[in-house]
Motif scaffolding. Sequence first.
Motif, PDB file in Angstrom:
ATOM      1  N   TYR A 100       0.833  -1.205   0.000  1.00 13.24           N
ATOM      2  CA  TYR A 100       0.000   0.000   0.000  1.00 13.24           C
ATOM      3  C   TYR A 100       0.869   1.257   0.000  1.00 13.24           C
ATOM      4  O   TYR A 100       0.624   2.197  -0.764  1.00 13.24           O
ATOM      5  CB  TYR A 100      -0.924   0.011   1.220  1.00 13.24           C
ATOM      6  N   LEU A 101       1.908   1.284   0.840  1.00 14.46           N
ATOM      7  CA  LEU A 101       2.783   2.460   0.888  1.00 14.46           C
ATOM      8  C   LEU A 101       3.539   2.635  -0.425  1.00 14.46           C
ATOM      9  O   LEU A 101       3.762   3.768  -0.882  1.00 14.46           O
ATOM     10  CB  LEU A 101       3.760   2.329   2.054  1.00 14.46           C
ATOM     11  N   LYS A 102       3.926   1.534  -1.050  1.00 15.55           N
ATOM     12  CA  LYS A 102       4.595   1.644  -2.356  1.00 15.55           C
ATOM     13  C   LYS A 102       3.663   2.237  -3.400  1.00 15.55           C
ATOM     14  O   LYS A 102       4.072   3.073  -4.225  1.00 15.55           O
ATOM     15  CB  LYS A 102       5.083   0.267  -2.810  1.00 15.55           C
ATOM     16  N   HIS A 103       2.398   1.807  -3.360  1.00 18.99           N
ATOM     17  CA  HIS A 103       1.419   2.381  -4.292  1.00 18.99           C
ATOM     18  C   HIS A 103       1.255   3.874  -4.042  1.00 18.99           C
ATOM     19  O   HIS A 103       1.124   4.664  -4.984  1.00 18.99           O
ATOM     20  CB  HIS A 103       0.074   1.671  -4.152  1.00 18.99           C
ATOM     21  N   CYS A 104       1.265   4.273  -2.765  1.00 17.25           N
ATOM     22  CA  CYS A 104       1.154   5.698  -2.442  1.00 17.25           C
ATOM     23  C   CYS A 104       2.310   6.480  -3.053  1.00 17.25           C
ATOM     24  O   CYS A 104       2.117   7.567  -3.624  1.00 17.25           O
ATOM     25  CB  CYS A 104       1.129   5.896  -0.929  1.00 17.25           C
ATOM     26  N   LEU A 105       3.524   5.941  -2.933  1.00 14.33           N
ATOM     27  CA  LEU A 105       4.697   6.623  -3.477  1.00 14.33           C
ATOM     28  C   LEU A 105       4.687   6.630  -4.999  1.00 14.33           C
ATOM     29  O   LEU A 105       5.144   7.597  -5.632  1.00 14.33           O
ATOM     30  CB  LEU A 105       5.968   5.950  -2.963  1.00 14.33           C
ATOM     31  N   GLU A 106       4.181   5.560  -5.608  1.00 16.01           N
ATOM     32  CA  GLU A 106       4.100   5.529  -7.067  1.00 16.01           C
ATOM     33  C   GLU A 106       3.106   6.556  -7.581  1.00 16.01           C
ATOM     34  O   GLU A 106       3.328   7.200  -8.612  1.00 16.01           O
ATOM     35  CB  GLU A 106       3.700   4.126  -7.531  1.00 16.01           C
ATOM     36  N   ASP A 107       2.015   6.719  -6.858  1.00 19.34           N
ATOM     37  CA  ASP A 107       0.999   7.690  -7.277  1.00 19.34           C
ATOM     38  C   ASP A 107       1.457   9.122  -7.045  1.00 19.34           C
ATOM     39  O   ASP A 107       1.092  10.027  -7.795  1.00 19.34           O
ATOM     40  CB  ASP A 107      -0.312   7.440  -6.509  1.00 19.34           C
ATOM     41  N   ASP A 108       2.239   9.346  -5.975  1.00 23.47           N
ATOM     42  CA  ASP A 108       2.679  10.700  -5.634  1.00 23.47           C
ATOM     43  C   ASP A 108       4.013  10.594  -4.909  1.00 23.47           C
ATOM     44  O   ASP A 108       4.066  10.298  -3.710  1.00 23.47           O
ATOM     45  CB  ASP A 108       1.631  11.387  -4.747  1.00 23.47           C
ATOM     46  N   ALA A 109       5.110  10.831  -5.632  1.00 30.23           N
ATOM     47  CA  ALA A 109       6.451  10.680  -5.065  1.00 30.23           C
ATOM     48  C   ALA A 109       6.691  11.641  -3.908  1.00 30.23           C
ATOM     49  O   ALA A 109       7.538  11.383  -3.046  1.00 30.23           O
ATOM     50  CB  ALA A 109       7.504  10.895  -6.158  1.00 30.23           C
ATOM     51  N   ARG A 111       4.396  12.419  -1.721  1.00 30.23           N
ATOM     52  CA  ARG A 111       3.350  12.192  -0.709  1.00 30.23           C
ATOM     53  C   ARG A 111       3.934  12.177   0.700  1.00 30.23           C
ATOM     54  O   ARG A 111       3.372  12.764   1.619  1.00 30.23           O
ATOM     55  CB  ARG A 111       2.660  10.848  -1.006  1.00 30.23           C
ATOM     56  N   PHE A 112       5.080  11.510   0.886  1.00 29.70           N
ATOM     57  CA  PHE A 112       5.717  11.436   2.197  1.00 29.70           C
ATOM     58  C   PHE A 112       7.098  12.083   2.079  1.00 29.70           C
ATOM     59  O   PHE A 112       8.128  11.400   2.015  1.00 29.70           O
ATOM     60  CB  PHE A 112       5.816   9.986   2.667  1.00 29.70           C
ATOM     61  N   ARG A 113       7.115  13.413   2.075  1.00 27.04           N
ATOM     62  CA  ARG A 113       8.355  14.160   1.837  1.00 27.04           C
ATOM     63  C   ARG A 113       9.349  14.007   2.983  1.00 27.04           C
ATOM     64  O   ARG A 113      10.545  14.249   2.807  1.00 27.04           O
ATOM     65  CB  ARG A 113       8.037  15.644   1.633  1.00 27.04           C
ATOM     66  N   GLY A 114       8.862  13.610   4.147  1.00 25.76           N
ATOM     67  CA  GLY A 114       9.762  13.442   5.288  1.00 25.76           C
ATOM     68  C   GLY A 114      10.360  12.056   5.388  1.00 25.76           C
ATOM     69  O   GLY A 114      11.168  11.787   6.272  1.00 25.76           O
ATOM     70  N   GLY A 115       9.970  11.140   4.494  1.00 25.90           N
ATOM     71  CA  GLY A 115      10.532   9.804   4.492  1.00 25.90           C
ATOM     72  C   GLY A 115       9.530   8.734   4.899  1.00 25.90           C
ATOM     73  O   GLY A 115       8.419   9.018   5.348  1.00 25.90           O
ATOM     74  N   VAL A 116       9.951   7.487   4.714  1.00 21.37           N
ATOM     75  CA  VAL A 116       9.142   6.325   5.070  1.00 21.37           C
ATOM     76  C   VAL A 116       9.983   5.466   6.006  1.00 21.37           C
ATOM     77  O   VAL A 116      11.113   5.088   5.672  1.00 21.37           O
ATOM     78  CB  VAL A 116       8.732   5.523   3.821  1.00 21.37           C
ATOM     79  N   TYR A 117       9.428   5.139   7.174  1.00 23.01           N
ATOM     80  CA  TYR A 117      10.204   4.488   8.237  1.00 23.01           C
ATOM     81  C   TYR A 117       9.530   3.180   8.658  1.00 23.01           C
ATOM     82  O   TYR A 117       8.305   3.071   8.657  1.00 23.01           O
ATOM     83  CB  TYR A 117      10.343   5.422   9.442  1.00 23.01           C
ATOM     84  N   TYR A 118      10.385   2.242   9.056  1.00 24.23           N
ATOM     85  CA  TYR A 118       9.877   0.911   9.403  1.00 24.23           C
ATOM     86  C   TYR A 118      10.529   0.404  10.675  1.00 24.23           C
ATOM     87  O   TYR A 118      11.730   0.602  10.895  1.00 24.23           O
ATOM     88  CB  TYR A 118      10.167  -0.070   8.265  1.00 24.23           C
ATOM     89  N   LYS A 168       6.937  18.058   7.411  1.00 20.87           N
ATOM     90  CA  LYS A 168       6.930  17.204   6.229  1.00 20.87           C
ATOM     91  C   LYS A 168       6.234  15.889   6.567  1.00 20.87           C
ATOM     92  O   LYS A 168       6.644  15.192   7.500  1.00 20.87           O
ATOM     93  CB  LYS A 168       8.355  16.930   5.738  1.00 20.87           C
ATOM     94  N   PRO A 169       5.205  15.529   5.833  1.00 26.64           N
ATOM     95  CA  PRO A 169       4.486  14.290   6.147  1.00 26.64           C
ATOM     96  C   PRO A 169       5.382  13.072   5.956  1.00 26.64           C
ATOM     97  O   PRO A 169       6.191  13.007   5.026  1.00 26.64           O
ATOM     98  CB  PRO A 169       3.320  14.282   5.151  1.00 26.64           C
ATOM     99  N   VAL A 170       5.243  12.126   6.857  1.00 28.61           N
ATOM    100  CA  VAL A 170       6.016  10.893   6.785  1.00 28.61           C
ATOM    101  C   VAL A 170       5.058   9.709   6.880  1.00 28.61           C
ATOM    102  O   VAL A 170       3.902   9.848   7.280  1.00 28.61           O
ATOM    103  CB  VAL A 170       7.065  10.805   7.920  1.00 28.61           C
ATOM    104  N   ALA A 171       5.570   8.560   6.502  1.00 33.67           N
ATOM    105  CA  ALA A 171       4.836   7.311   6.694  1.00 33.67           C
ATOM    106  C   ALA A 171       5.653   6.432   7.627  1.00 33.67           C
ATOM    107  O   ALA A 171       6.880   6.349   7.493  1.00 33.67           O
ATOM    108  CB  ALA A 171       4.609   6.597   5.372  1.00 33.67           C
ATOM    109  N   VAL A 172       4.974   5.809   8.585  1.00 35.14           N
ATOM    110  CA  VAL A 172       5.630   4.936   9.550  1.00 35.14           C
ATOM    111  C   VAL A 172       4.889   3.605   9.561  1.00 35.14           C
ATOM    112  O   VAL A 172       3.663   3.569   9.696  1.00 35.14           O
ATOM    113  CB  VAL A 172       5.629   5.555  10.961  1.00 35.14           C
ATOM    114  N   LEU A 173       5.638   2.526   9.416  1.00 32.44           N
ATOM    115  CA  LEU A 173       5.076   1.176   9.507  1.00 32.44           C
ATOM    116  C   LEU A 173       5.692   0.497  10.716  1.00 32.44           C
ATOM    117  O   LEU A 173       6.914   0.344  10.799  1.00 32.44           O
ATOM    118  CB  LEU A 173       5.372   0.383   8.233  1.00 32.44           C
ATOM    119  N   ILE A 174       4.835   0.094  11.665  1.00 37.28           N
ATOM    120  CA  ILE A 174       5.291  -0.539  12.896  1.00 37.28           C
ATOM    121  C   ILE A 174       4.695  -1.939  12.950  1.00 37.28           C
ATOM    122  O   ILE A 174       3.478  -2.101  13.023  1.00 37.28           O
ATOM    123  CB  ILE A 174       4.854   0.261  14.138  1.00 37.28           C
ATOM    124  N   ASP A 175       5.553  -2.933  12.926  1.00 41.44           N
ATOM    125  CA  ASP A 175       5.096  -4.322  12.984  1.00 41.44           C
ATOM    126  C   ASP A 175       5.060  -4.817  14.420  1.00 41.44           C
ATOM    127  O   ASP A 175       6.059  -4.745  15.145  1.00 41.44           O
ATOM    128  CB  ASP A 175       6.027  -5.225  12.165  1.00 41.44           C
TER     129      ASP A 175
END
Length: 724
Positions: A100-109, A111-118, A168-175
């Motif tokens: 889902y996060l990859k699709h978000c980045l493909e649609d809008d590079a 979208r998460f200007r502050g980075g994507v964290y896991y 800057k909006p970021v995406a965070v994935l916490i497992d």
Amino acid sequence: MADPEDQRRTWNTDVSAPVHNLVQGERFDNATINITTVHEAAPARPALGVPVMLPAAYGPYTDRFAVHERLDRMVAENDVGMVLLGGVAGVGKSTTAVHYLKHCLEDDAERFRGGVYYADLGGRKAGLGASVADALESWLIAKGMPASEVPASLTARSDLFRQLTAGKPVAVLIDDPVSAAQVKSLRPTSPGSLVLVTSHRESEDIQIEHAAQFVPVPMLDPGFALELLTKLVGADRLSAEPEAFGLLAAFSGGLPLMLHVIAAEVKRWESAGELAARLVDIRTRRQTSSRLMNMGGDHSVNAALELSVSGLPEPARVLLWSLAANPGGEFGPDLVTFLDGDSGALADLVAAGLVSVLHEPGVPRPRRRWRMHALVQDFVWSTAQDDLGTFTALQQRILGFYLRRTAMADRALSKRWHSSPDFPDQPPFTDPVAALAWLGAEQVNLRNAVFTAYDLDEHDVVWQLCEVLWGLYFATNPFGDWIDTHEKGIDSAQRMGNKEAEARLRLQRAFAYYNQEDIEQALEEFQQALPVAEDSGSARVIAATVESIGLADLKLGRPKDALEKFDRVLTLVAGDSEAIGNAERHRARTLGALGRRGEAIDVLTSRAIPAYERAAEEKADGSNAHNVARALVALGELLVADGRAGQALVPLDRAVAEFDRLGKPLHGAEALVASASAHAALGDVDQASAALDRAAEAYEAVGSRKAAEIRARRSALGGGVTES
């Protein structure tokens, strides 16, 4: 001359470490060097980066369209949004989030200007996963901060991460976090950010403290499960055995982890069909599935399910254990109530992905049903071996539940006598339609209950359950189940030394062949039952056996032999109004076959139907509609044969309507065939064709051989074409 490579090494002027005094040159022959002032250089801070730290998503992916669309809607409605993705371990929560996060980045590079964290916090997996502090350290370093400048305390690291990503909006994935506090330290504050948290349970603390919205990641639908399996094994392999791979996909329950296991396992088998056959049959499934579910050690299906089950509240774990003792996967609210379960515990199992809801929108709640996935059931079953006595006692309780409810359902469908107990303390079904609906919903459970009881040496339960399955089997004709269960029932009756029960079940099994129009096989079965019935000393069983042999004689064109059998039956059933009605109805049909139609019509109208009416008066509910309708069919057939087709339509129409009301399609088909004869005799070809089409459809629905005969008759009739 110096080696060019040596020269290149000599001329390399890169200095990567801090120095105090530095003089650099190609040659210093006899030179005097005066060093005045050289200050230590401050280390240069790398520029802040925009990291994308998503983990690799290995293997093929089947899109989770519904989950992706729901996430899109939630993201659009929130400023700093948090979504909790829940579901059984191995269902693909992390994979879904990554894609889902990859699709978000493909649609809008941007979208998460502050980075994507896991961060994989490991949950309850001992020794696995990172600490929150380690996760933050890796995020800060990925952002561009030197490791030496990362603060030591957790609070300082959390604050610094928020400062570096502010604005800057970021995406965070916490497992798999254990608590809401862990999530709090990793949560960004910049507007437009998205936090996805995966968990094997619904995690109310995260939802409450962080206003996280829960989104279940369910097992894959059968179509998507087969699609993923196709990608794993290859389209060529699947096209060679499509039915087998369909069964394997179904066995997986839609759990992607199990689909990967199956894909690896099937390569060891020359035929996928052999593996599928072992997994489909409950009698061989558990041994095979146990090995599959342990493949992979710490990454096995069993290990994944252990994570999901261990996180359940105690009431939900108790209910899960109880439901796993159910002989089938599906269950209704009555079983949950019987097991003292409540809606909260059941909801926890659904939220954890261990149980699925089967009802459709608009279906009344009392008809709501659920399914425990076979993998979950097998997992609990394997753990139950440590306390086998308790689990076996629970299985026996559930078998008793099915026996009592089936007996009451059979009693609602027919007032025929039972050799087994009648359980008068049980609440009755409201009407035959409700009884047949319950039996139909529980058919798989009831079949499995017979085999489970047999394996547990509960032989009284086996034969009693088979006896009361008559109403279901005779009405719907699932011939395979009918024959298989009754083989166990006959054996159990023999083990218990119960001749009456054995003869009764032999007759019931014979009618499975009779209803398939395999009359020779049915007659052989009837004849085998006769000496057993005579040994039992029960006049009712002897009469039923002799009557059945007469029915086979009549079907085989031996009406004189049949009439002799029915006359004998009348001497055995004196005083039993319903049995007298049955014998007289059969005598009337036999007299008609001998050409004595006037006498036959008189037997029906003056003896058979009045006997059924007396039987209705003698019964508490005053009902004998099924038998009366069968007598009306016989009357209609005789009237047609006697040249009075116009008079035949009234009783036949009444019989068709009655069988429709009672939910007995095969008896209705017999009435429709007789009605077609009446309409054809009157020259109404279109009405006759329509009746035959309906009859053929009923026979085809149960795989009866009768369907081909009716279709041929319909074709020969000609006339208008009716949609089937």
